[in-house]
Write an enzyme that holds these catalytic residues in place. Structure first.
Site, short mmCIF file in Angstrom:
data_model
loop_
_atom_site.label_atom_id
_atom_site.label_comp_id
_atom_site.label_asym_id
_atom_site.label_seq_id
_atom_site.Cartn_x
_atom_site.Cartn_y
_atom_site.Cartn_z
N ASP A 81 1.63 13.86 -9.56
CA ASP A 81 1.31 14.82 -10.35
C ASP A 81 -0.15 14.47 -11.24
OD1 ASP A 81 2.06 17.13 -11.06
OD2 ASP A 81 3.48 16.61 -12.70
N PRO A 128 -12.17 9.14 -9.56
CA PRO A 128 -11.63 8.64 -10.87
C PRO A 128 -10.88 9.74 -11.62
CG PRO A 128 -14.16 8.93 -11.22
CD PRO A 128 -13.70 9.19 -9.72
N ASP A 144 -10.48 5.76 -4.51
CA ASP A 144 -10.66 5.76 -2.83
C ASP A 144 -9.23 5.30 -2.27
OD1 ASP A 144 -12.93 4.98 -0.69
OD2 ASP A 144 -11.02 4.16 -0.17
N LYS A 152 7.55 6.15 -5.34
CA LYS A 152 8.23 6.91 -3.84
C LYS A 152 6.84 6.87 -2.71
CE LYS A 152 11.99 8.65 -5.95
NZ LYS A 152 13.00 7.59 -6.03
N1 SAH Z 1 -7.24 3.91 -5.45
C1 SAH Z 1 -7.67 3.86 -6.85
C2 SAH Z 1 -7.09 2.62 -7.60
C3 SAH Z 1 -5.47 2.68 -7.60
S1 SAH Z 1 -4.66 1.28 -8.73
C4 SAH Z 1 -9.12 3.78 -6.88
O1 SAH Z 1 -9.67 3.53 -5.78
O2 SAH Z 1 -9.61 3.71 -7.92
C5 SAH Z 1 -4.77 2.17 -10.15
C6 SAH Z 1 -5.81 1.22 -10.98
O3 SAH Z 1 -6.97 1.67 -10.79
C7 SAH Z 1 -5.64 1.56 -12.56
O4 SAH Z 1 -4.56 0.53 -13.13
C8 SAH Z 1 -6.90 1.01 -13.20
O5 SAH Z 1 -7.17 -0.34 -13.31
C9 SAH Z 1 -7.73 1.87 -12.17
N2 SAH Z 1 -8.32 3.08 -12.35
C10 SAH Z 1 -8.01 4.24 -11.66
N3 SAH Z 1 -8.57 5.34 -12.21
C11 SAH Z 1 -9.17 4.87 -13.27
C12 SAH Z 1 -10.11 5.54 -14.28
N4 SAH Z 1 -10.32 6.67 -14.23
N5 SAH Z 1 -10.77 4.68 -14.98
C13 SAH Z 1 -10.43 3.18 -15.24
N6 SAH Z 1 -9.66 2.82 -14.27
C14 SAH Z 1 -8.78 3.56 -13.34
#
Ligand code: SAH
Length: 260
Positions: free
Chosen positions: A42, A18, A88, A64
């Site tokens: 970034d 996260p 993930d 991109k």
């Molecule tokens: N692959 C990432 C998700 C990417 S989509 C994963 O597995 O977490 C991007 C979305 O993920 C954001 O719009 C939000 O809804 C969520 N997200 C990603 N990091 C977050 C965080 N630290 N706190 C809350 N929501 C998060």
């Protein structure tokens, strides 16, 4: 035709969790340490600065992803490469596009997908235990999926009465999708259904709110692209620990078998 064993490289698609190295797995940290190139957005690389000295770092921007995937597959023919993907990599992340690009190119490059803590479980942990049994996950981003399809999935998910996790709930480009999702939720769920909003879980600026679905209009302005929203299921409830602390509990069903 694929040419197995081509070159000496490897491509790690690394889930960075996260947003704080504390939530990364040992395997993810090792993959970055062992790589010559590190590629990523970034915002995913910034918390990893201390791991990047001496690496060839390729910073890319949102939108991109296809170019980034092609570059990674090509570099990985002869070099160890880590492509960093938030949370993930297999959940709304870079794993699928990298695998697709490699398949289309007939690439024999060795690719390893390294799992990470996804926003659903990171956010759930901040809320208590809202996802203890079956649950559904839906992204409200209509960049790659038409809104009609998202709405249909929301209807099916809320109709099941299980907790629903909403990724990408809102951004400047899609300010109304969250309100639309809440209208659909209200058709299937009671107003006292617990609702948790976690912004920036495990990173700077973290906020956690627990309210009910009936009160969601009050939170509307706080929901953004850094947020994950969890709407509870039929069995979810709010534990008012004290004036300031609330938790969402979705019982797994132990109460049906045991006295405690
Ligand atoms: N692959 C990432 C998700 C990417 S989509 C994963 O597995 O977490 C991007 C979305 O993920 C954001 O719009 C939000 O809804 C969520 N997200 C990603 N990091 C977050 C965080 N630290 N706190 C809350 N929501 C998060």
């Amino acid at each position: 035709m694929p040419s197995p064993g081509e070159g000496t490289g490897v491509l790690y698609i690394v889930g960075s969790g996260p947003g704080n190295p504390d939530q990364m797995t040992g395997q993810a940290l090792r993959a970055i340490r062992d790589s010559e190139y590190v590629i990523g957005n970034d915002s995913y690389l910034a918390p990893l600065t201390h791991l990047l000295s001496g690496k060839k770092v390729i910073r890319s921007s949102m939108g991109k992803e296809v170019e980034r995937a092609k570059e990674a597959v090509s570099l990985a023919r002869d070099h160890p490469v880590a492509m960093v993907s938030g949370g993930d990599p297999g959940v709304y992340g870079m794993a699928s596009i990298v695998l697709e690009v490699a398949q289309h190119a007939g690439s024999g490059v060795r690719i390893e997908v390294i799992p990470g803590v996804t926003a659903a479980t990171a956010s759930a942990s901040r809320l208590g235990s809202p996802l203890s049994g079956d649950f559904a996950v839906i992204s409200l981003s209509d960049l790659l999926t038409p809104m009609e399809v998202i709405e249909e999935r929301l209807m099916h998910a809320f109709a099941m009465g299980i907790p629903v996790v909403l990724y990408n709930p809102k951004s400047r480009g899609r300010p109304h999708n969250f309100a639309r999702a809440m209208e659909i939720a209200a058709r299937f769920c009671e107003p006292d259904t617990p609702l948790g909003l976690v912004r920036n879980a495990f990173r700077e600026g973290e906020t956690v709110e627990i309210i009910t679905l009936g009160e969601v209009a009050a939170l509307e302005d706080k929901v953004d692209m850094h947020s994950t929203v969890i709407v509870g299921g039929r069995e979810s409830r709010i534990w008012m620990v004290d004036e300031d602390v609330r938790r969402i509990i979705t019982p797994r069903g132990y109460h049906r078998k045991y006295v405690y």
